[in-house]
Design an enzyme around this catalytic site. Structure first.
Site, mmCIF file in Angstrom:
data_model
loop_
_atom_site.group_PDB
_atom_site.id
_atom_site.type_symbol
_atom_site.label_atom_id
_atom_site.label_comp_id
_atom_site.label_asym_id
_atom_site.label_seq_id
_atom_site.Cartn_x
_atom_site.Cartn_y
_atom_site.Cartn_z
ATOM 1 N N ASN A 51 0.839 -1.209 0.000
ATOM 2 C CA ASN A 51 0.000 0.000 0.000
ATOM 3 C C ASN A 51 0.870 1.253 0.000
ATOM 4 O O ASN A 51 0.550 2.238 -0.676
ATOM 5 C CB ASN A 51 -0.938 0.000 1.211
ATOM 6 C CG ASN A 51 -2.184 -0.810 0.953
ATOM 7 O OD1 ASN A 51 -3.033 -0.409 0.167
ATOM 8 N ND2 ASN A 51 -2.282 -1.976 1.586
ATOM 9 N N ARG A 65 4.502 1.678 25.378
ATOM 10 C CA ARG A 65 3.994 2.313 24.143
ATOM 11 C C ARG A 65 4.251 3.821 24.115
ATOM 12 O O ARG A 65 4.582 4.375 23.071
ATOM 13 C CB ARG A 65 2.487 2.069 24.018
ATOM 14 C CG ARG A 65 2.171 0.651 23.635
ATOM 15 C CD ARG A 65 0.678 0.408 23.497
ATOM 16 N NE ARG A 65 0.447 -1.024 23.518
ATOM 17 C CZ ARG A 65 0.496 -1.814 22.444
ATOM 18 N NH1 ARG A 65 0.760 -1.302 21.267
ATOM 19 N NH2 ARG A 65 0.301 -3.106 22.551
ATOM 20 N N ARG A 76 0.829 -1.883 14.851
ATOM 21 C CA ARG A 76 1.090 -1.582 16.256
ATOM 22 C C ARG A 76 -0.069 -0.753 16.779
ATOM 23 O O ARG A 76 -0.425 0.269 16.172
ATOM 24 C CB ARG A 76 2.402 -0.793 16.340
ATOM 25 C CG ARG A 76 2.919 -0.562 17.709
ATOM 26 C CD ARG A 76 3.939 -1.592 18.119
ATOM 27 N NE ARG A 76 4.158 -1.489 19.550
ATOM 28 C CZ ARG A 76 4.105 -2.525 20.372
ATOM 29 N NH1 ARG A 76 3.884 -3.735 19.922
ATOM 30 N NH2 ARG A 76 4.310 -2.346 21.657
ATOM 31 N N LEU A 124 -1.965 2.000 18.765
ATOM 32 C CA LEU A 124 -1.546 3.324 19.210
ATOM 33 C C LEU A 124 -2.415 3.765 20.388
ATOM 34 O O LEU A 124 -3.610 3.467 20.422
ATOM 35 C CB LEU A 124 -1.689 4.319 18.058
ATOM 36 C CG LEU A 124 -0.704 4.091 16.895
ATOM 37 C CD1 LEU A 124 -1.156 4.831 15.648
ATOM 38 C CD2 LEU A 124 0.713 4.491 17.285
ATOM 39 N N ASN A 138 -6.025 5.256 7.777
ATOM 40 C CA ASN A 138 -5.656 3.840 7.873
ATOM 41 C C ASN A 138 -6.384 3.083 6.769
ATOM 42 O O ASN A 138 -7.497 3.447 6.389
ATOM 43 C CB ASN A 138 -6.092 3.285 9.232
ATOM 44 C CG ASN A 138 -5.703 1.833 9.420
ATOM 45 O OD1 ASN A 138 -4.572 1.440 9.118
ATOM 46 N ND2 ASN A 138 -6.632 1.015 9.896
ATOM 47 N N HIS A 192 -7.840 -0.733 5.855
ATOM 48 C CA HIS A 192 -8.179 -1.986 6.544
ATOM 49 C C HIS A 192 -8.831 -2.951 5.553
ATOM 50 O O HIS A 192 -9.698 -2.532 4.760
ATOM 51 C CB HIS A 192 -9.132 -1.700 7.709
ATOM 52 C CG HIS A 192 -9.513 -2.948 8.445
ATOM 53 N ND1 HIS A 192 -8.645 -3.587 9.315
ATOM 54 C CD2 HIS A 192 -10.633 -3.695 8.406
ATOM 55 C CE1 HIS A 192 -9.233 -4.680 9.784
ATOM 56 N NE2 HIS A 192 -10.442 -4.763 9.249
ATOM 57 N N GLU A 225 -10.459 3.472 19.178
ATOM 58 C CA GLU A 225 -10.868 2.072 19.082
ATOM 59 C C GLU A 225 -10.390 1.517 17.743
ATOM 60 O O GLU A 225 -10.569 2.162 16.702
ATOM 61 C CB GLU A 225 -12.392 1.978 19.183
ATOM 62 C CG GLU A 225 -12.848 0.652 19.733
ATOM 63 C CD GLU A 225 -14.365 0.586 19.810
ATOM 64 O OE1 GLU A 225 -14.922 -0.428 19.380
ATOM 65 O OE2 GLU A 225 -14.972 1.580 20.259
HETATM 66 C C1 GAR Z 1 -3.018 -4.645 4.055
HETATM 67 O O1 GAR Z 1 -3.902 -5.617 3.577
HETATM 68 C C2 GAR Z 1 -3.723 -3.734 5.045
HETATM 69 O O2 GAR Z 1 -5.069 -3.501 4.716
HETATM 70 C C3 GAR Z 1 -3.606 -4.526 6.315
HETATM 71 O O3 GAR Z 1 -2.317 -5.055 6.298
HETATM 72 C C4 GAR Z 1 -1.930 -5.283 4.926
HETATM 73 C C5 GAR Z 1 -0.597 -4.621 4.711
HETATM 74 O O4 GAR Z 1 -0.087 -4.923 3.441
HETATM 75 N N1 GAR Z 1 -3.844 -3.693 7.463
HETATM 76 C C6 GAR Z 1 -4.528 -4.066 8.538
HETATM 77 O O5 GAR Z 1 -4.965 -5.184 8.690
HETATM 78 C C7 GAR Z 1 -4.710 -2.970 9.589
HETATM 79 N N2 GAR Z 1 -5.804 -3.286 10.462
HETATM 80 P P1 GAR Z 1 1.040 -4.033 2.792
HETATM 81 O O6 GAR Z 1 2.181 -3.932 3.836
HETATM 82 O O7 GAR Z 1 1.485 -4.803 1.574
HETATM 83 O O8 GAR Z 1 0.466 -2.703 2.483
#
Ligand code: GAR
Length: 220
Positions: A16, A67, A93, A95, A109, A111, A145
């Site tokens: 990403n 943290r 991580r 926060l 973010n 998700h 949250e």
């Molecule tokens: C992605 O799928 C992102 O949506 C997820 O981790 C992956 C990171 O991939 N994030 C979460 O689950 C956050 N709650 P990347 O390092 O190749 O971008």
């Protein structure tokens, strides 16, 4: 153009992050990447960002007793680089409220689910286990949250009967790479305002066809 200075937080491979870096290379994009920070020094994404000519930093959370001191160091590093907007891109991580509040409405973010469905980990396996027929991904502003906060963009895809968690993750990830730069464009360009914890987007409304899964057949 006054480009917003973005700090990207990663923990892993950084795909990403690469989609955000590529978008910011466009001369008309309203944001630029000031720094990429990982809490894991071995994160593959650090190498990839460095190879793309982006300033990188590792702040190893294991070097801190708790943290809060880790987050103080992270906060200072972001300020030192003139960061105005944070993009979490696979930053795994938790926060604390102190950090999240300091960056309120200035931290995004991505998700891998259609929030508020399936917050947390293993979203693709859970989507399959729960028999979902539509799944997807979300870009949202961070709140305390986990995996909550005003939603800026979402993409939906069909879950196929043959899907495994891996095949589904790969198709969702393709969509993440589209909506994250899109959401950053909207936010950095000043097209989003937050009202009563909803992100109000000044952009054309989507009157496209609905995603129906399984697809409709002609009824004769
Ligand atoms: C992605 O799928 C992102 O949506 C997820 O981790 C992956 C990171 O991939 N994030 C979460 O689950 C956050 N709650 P990347 O390092 O190749 O971008």
């Amino acid at each position: 153009m006054n480009r917003k200075r973005v700090g990207i937080l990663i923990s892993g491979r950084g795909s990403n992050m690469m989609s955000l870096i590529a978008a910011c290379e466009r001369p008309d994009f309203p944001a630029e990447i000031a720094v990429v920070v990982s809490n894991r020094p071995e994160a593959e994404g650090l190498e990839r960002a460095h190879a793309a000519g982006i300033k990188t930093m590792a702040i190893d959370h294991k070097q801190f007793a708790s943290r809060v001191p880790f987050e103080m160091k992270l906060h200072q590093a972001l300020l030192d680089h003139g960061v105005e907007l944070i993009c979490n891109a696979g930053f795994m991580r938790m926060l604390t409220g102190g950090f999240v509040d300091r960056w309120r409405d200035r931290q995004l973010n991505v998700h891998p689910s259609l929030l508020p469905a399936l917050p947390g980990l293993d979203t693709h396996a859970r989507a399959i286990d729960q028999g979902l027929l539509i799944h997807g991904c979300t870009v949202h502003f961070m709140r305390l949250e986990m995996d909550t906060g005003p939603i800026v963009a979402q993409a939906a895809i069909s879950v196929l009967p043959t899907d495994t968690a891996e095949t589904l993750a790969a198709r969702v990830l393709e969509q993440e790479h589209l909506i994250y730069p899109h959401a950053l464009w909207l936010v950095a360009g000043g097209h989003v305002r937050i009202e009563h914890e909803r992100a109000i987007i000044a952009s054309p409304v989507n009157h496209g066809p609905a995603l129906i899964s399984p697809p409709l057949r002609a009824l004769r």
